[in-house]
Design an enzyme around this catalytic site. Structure first.
Site, PDB file in Angstrom:
ATOM      1  N   CYS A 335      47.312   3.028  -6.212  1.00 52.31           N
ATOM      2  CA  CYS A 335      47.650   1.868  -5.308  1.00 52.31           C
ATOM      3  C   CYS A 335      48.948   1.498  -5.642  1.00 52.31           C
ATOM      4  CB  CYS A 335      46.461   0.804  -6.221  1.00 52.31           C
ATOM      5  SG  CYS A 335      45.790   1.362  -7.753  1.00 52.31           S
ATOM      6  N   ARG A 364      45.709  11.785 -15.760  1.00 52.67           N
ATOM      7  CA  ARG A 364      45.373  10.728 -16.852  1.00 52.67           C
ATOM      8  C   ARG A 364      45.239  11.353 -18.075  1.00 52.67           C
ATOM      9  NH1 ARG A 364      40.849   7.146 -13.573  1.00 52.67           N
ATOM     10  NH2 ARG A 364      42.277   6.811 -11.654  1.00 52.67           N
ATOM     11  N   GLN A 382      42.066  12.026  -5.738  1.00 47.82           N
ATOM     12  CA  GLN A 382      41.284  11.118  -5.260  1.00 47.82           C
ATOM     13  C   GLN A 382      41.473  11.208  -3.783  1.00 47.82           C
ATOM     14  OE1 GLN A 382      43.018   7.706  -7.330  1.00 47.82           O
ATOM     15  NE2 GLN A 382      40.964   7.460  -8.502  1.00 47.82           N
ATOM     16  N   ASP A 384      41.338   8.642  -1.890  1.00 48.82           N
ATOM     17  CA  ASP A 384      41.674   7.258  -2.193  1.00 48.82           C
ATOM     18  C   ASP A 384      41.947   6.415  -0.846  1.00 48.82           C
ATOM     19  OD1 ASP A 384      42.076   5.039  -3.561  1.00 48.82           O
ATOM     20  OD2 ASP A 384      43.701   5.881  -4.980  1.00 48.82           O
ATOM     21  N   HIS A 386      43.422   2.464   0.542  1.00 51.75           N
ATOM     22  CA  HIS A 386      43.648   0.931   0.345  1.00 51.75           C
ATOM     23  C   HIS A 386      43.437   0.114   1.518  1.00 51.75           C
ATOM     24  CE1 HIS A 386      45.083   2.949  -3.106  1.00 51.75           C
ATOM     25  NE2 HIS A 386      44.542   1.942  -3.880  1.00 51.75           N
ATOM     26  N   LYS A 466      33.204  -5.302  -7.739  1.00 50.86           N
ATOM     27  CA  LYS A 466      33.161  -3.906  -7.081  1.00 50.86           C
ATOM     28  C   LYS A 466      31.572  -3.310  -6.964  1.00 50.86           C
ATOM     29  CE  LYS A 466      33.186  -1.854 -11.927  1.00 50.86           C
ATOM     30  NZ  LYS A 466      33.847  -0.874 -12.796  1.00 50.86           N
ATOM     31  N   HIS A 512      40.355  -1.435  -2.870  1.00 50.69           N
ATOM     32  CA  HIS A 512      40.459   0.049  -3.227  1.00 50.69           C
ATOM     33  C   HIS A 512      39.272   0.667  -2.778  1.00 50.69           C
ATOM     34  CE1 HIS A 512      43.668  -1.178  -6.355  1.00 50.69           C
ATOM     35  NE2 HIS A 512      42.986  -2.236  -6.186  1.00 50.69           N
TER      36      HIS A 512
END
Length: 638
Positions: A335, A364, A382, A384, A386, A466, A512
């Site tokens: 992000c 991570r 990911q 991902d 946004h 979420k 997200h």
RNA sequence: GCCCUUGUAGCUCAGCUGGUAGAGCAAUUGAUUUGUAAUCAAUAGGUCCGCGGUUCGAAUCCGUGCGGGGGCACCA
């Protein structure tokens, strides 16, 4: 006179107080035999419980969940009993039922070994044979505490202290052995039968808190019949067969090694599968109006401090120090990088909603004990994205993300989806009127799907509510994959803004979202869902051409070359093995289509198709095969 | 991270109480030329996870590190 109302509405009359056993006896002989526990006005009770007032009573057998759970709970007690008989000095703690079984946590210096489990099982069988009667006593709280302290059961006395004031402190006796327990229990130790098995020993923290002592947990399973026990063990075996770690190795998709625990070494075939998923996703996101971007893996520590990650999640972040002693962090999330792309150049309200996707590889530092094949790794990609939008656009964007996710899951063979919704936690940032908007947007998105959903009150992130998208696989396991989060915090922290109609600057709302979550993890789930037998379009090695004998190698190569040109992944097997051998070998490797070429095929310019798990043979013109299967091998798009 | 358990050939595994390694499959070579789930034979293949210790001698016993597995805790 005492009236007992049964579930079917019938009433039984008794002269005075009555037990469940007597009620069962009056209903039928067979029920008396099968009765395990009962409920009295909705409360579960022992069958020996004496009913003194008019009540409605339901008697449970092993066919009812209540009966089955009681069997398991009793088995846990007998486990504890056996352990204390065999290993004096062991302290008991708690022993609840769980899905398909039970466990009991013990405190003992020496570890239990696998061979102890066999000894304990034998002792348990002995206790069942002794058929000791179960009785219940209610003790005074202080008496109970001092009693358990006296006999060295400090955990039990701690538990009693926590029993709410108004509640009874009940002690159950199985013969001489006794335990603090809420119950209910079966009438004697013989009732549980011997269809149990101790499955594993494991460590577990007292009260689930990692600051507390670690206890030894023994897991077991228990069933009303041998048949059900065997079926359960068989199901476990079947699940092991589809383990993606095993299949991934067999199918030559990926491996792990010591130099980088929790990070995947993708082999050619696994990477092909990975890339197919990405290319599928690119198609779908392109159609849905996303713009794909890519941001650096390593970013200056100061950005992570500004975004708040350093403070909140720093312990899980990898860092890298350069020779000139600058500290960079390897991104654990995409992000902040994405917001920086948004921040580059001036954005107008006309640009919104702006949807930026990124196949971002994040790292991570997960605790070593958390790692598990592809399902829990330290480095993953990911899918991902946004979405920067105005407050008024939140709803529409949430609905379209949800539709996209469900559609994609369907393409990949998952039709059974559950949604989990989490709303505002006590500790949060952002103004309440925006939270209101964000929450109602998510709820509207959920309702538009008409799917089942659960609400986790107060479980949202500090920066916004979420939705989590949970899919059920072929053997009924739940996997949380996709997620959609409203973020009322980060754009502001990183100084994102757009120019409004009136010329003023405004902070956008950011969503997200991830569809699969982690590509690595999703591939693990896919492998297990399909037992490695992936659908043709996604299978990394789709076809193998097999000549019936060396005489037809030339034709087989010709077929192979033509297939390759269509984009279907293909190999030709010219090894000196017979046909049966090759069919077996490639079937075990889950190749969806084998093409057999012999005299017949050469003469007619055809191929014979053998599909995985089918011994039907289908002869087809080569040209027709190429046309039909190259269409089938394309990644789906709308 | 914590508890238990485990690490032997490319893979799956055997190797009891210490006497420097073995099978099946795979690989290679040869024979066989096969029509829908294992053709036959020969050959080659090993820092027994790393480091340290005990011992005349360690794959085996002890310590330690790393990795795997099962749980617990964690999962932004």
């Amino acid at each position: 006179m005492l009236n007992i109302t049964l579930p079917d509405g019938n009433k039984l009359n008794f002269k005075q107080k009555v037990t469940g056993i007597q009620i069962a006896e009056k209903i039928s002989k067979s029920l008396l035999k099968e009765a395990l526990v009962m409920s009295v006005n909705g409360n579960l009770k022992d069958l020996t419980y004496e009913i003194e007032k008019d009540s409605s009573v339901k008697i449970f057998t092993s066919k009812d969940n209540e009966g089955l759970e009681t069997i398991r709970h009793d088995t846990a007690h007998i486990l504890a009993m056996a352990v204390q008989e065999l290993f004096p000095g062991t302290q008991v703690t708690i022993g609840p039922t769980i899905e398909n079984g039970f466990y009991y946590d013990f405190s003992r210096k020496e570890p239990f070994t696998e061979s102890d489990l066999i000894k304990i099982e034998k002792k348990m069988a002995e206790i069942v044979d002794r058929d000791e009667p179960t009785t219940r006593e209610v003790w005074d709280r202080e008496k109970a505490i001092s009693h358990f302290k006296k006999i060295g059961e400090k955990y039990k006395s701690e538990i009693i202290k926590d029993i709410p004031k108004g509640e009874e402190v009940s002690i159950y006796f199985h013969g001489k052995w006794h335990d603090l327990c809420r119950g209910p229990h079966l009438t004697s130790t013989g009732k549980i039968g011997k269809n149990f098995k101790l499955t594993k020993v494991a460590g577990a923290y007292w009260r689930g808190n990692s600051n507390n002592e670690m206890l030894q947990r023994i897991y077991g399973t228990s069933w009303p019949s041998k048949k059900e026990l065997d079926q359960h063990l068989k199901r476990i075996e079947e699940a092991e067969k589809r383990d993606h770690r095993k299949l991934g190795k067999e199918m030559d998709l990926f491996h792990f090694r010591e130099e980088s625990p929790g990070a995947v070494f993708w082999h050619e075939k696994g990477w092909n599968l990975f890339q197919k998923l990405i290319s599928y996703m690119r198609n779908r996101q392109d159609e849905a109006g996303y713009k794909e971007i890519n941001t650096p893996e390593i970013l200056d520590k100061s950005l992570w401090e500004k975004s708040g990650h350093w403070e909140k999640f720093g312990v899980n972040m990898y860092t890298s120090e350069t020779p000139d002693e600058k500290v960079f962090a390897i991104k654990p999330m995409n992000c902040p990088g994405c917001v920086q792309v948004f921040n580059q150049g001036l954005k107008s309200y006309r640009d919104l909603p702006l949807k930026m996707s990124e196949f971002g590889k994040v790292h991570r530092y997960e605790p070593s004990g958390a790692l598990h094949g592809l399902l829990r790794v330290r480095a993953f990609t990911q899918d991902d994205a946004h979405i920067f939008c105005t407050e008024d656009q939140i709803t529409q964007e949430c609905v379209s993300v949800t539709n996209l996710i469900l559609d994609i899951y369907k393409d990949l063979g998952f039709e059974n989806i559950i949604l989990k919704y989490s709303d505002r936690p006590d500790q949060r940032v952002g103004e309440d009127h925006i939270w209101d908007k964000a929450e109602s947007a998510l709820l509207e998105a959920i309702r538009s799907t008409k799917l089942e959903y659960s609400i986790n009150k107060g479980e949202g992130a500090f920066y916004g509510p979420k939705i989590e998208y949970v899919l059920k696989d072929a053997i009924g396991r739940d996997w949380q994959c996709g997620t959609l989060q409203v973020d009322l915090n980060l754009p502001q922290r990183l100084g994102a803004s757009y120019v409004e109609k009136d010329g003023s600057k405004k902070v956008p709302v950011m969503l997200h979202r991830a569809l699969f979550g982690s590509l690595e993890r999703f591939i693990g789930i896919l492998i297990e869902h399909y037992s490695g037998k992936l659908p043709f379009w996604i299978s990394p090695l789709q076809t193998i051409v097999i000549p019936v004998s060396n005489d037809f190698d030339g034709y087989a190569k010709e077929v192979y070359n033509k297939i390759k040109k269509t984009g279907i992944t293909c190999e030709v097997d010219l090894k000196n093995h017979n046909l049966n051998y090759k069919i077996r070998e490639h079937s075990l490797l889950k190749i969806p289509i084998l093409l057999i070429c012999g005299k017949k095929e050469v003469d007619s310019n055809t191929v014979t198709i053998r599909r995985l798990d089918s011994n039907k043979q289908e002869n087809m013109d080569l040209d027709k095969f190429l046309e039909k299967f190259s269409a089938l091998s394309k990644v789906p798009s709308k």
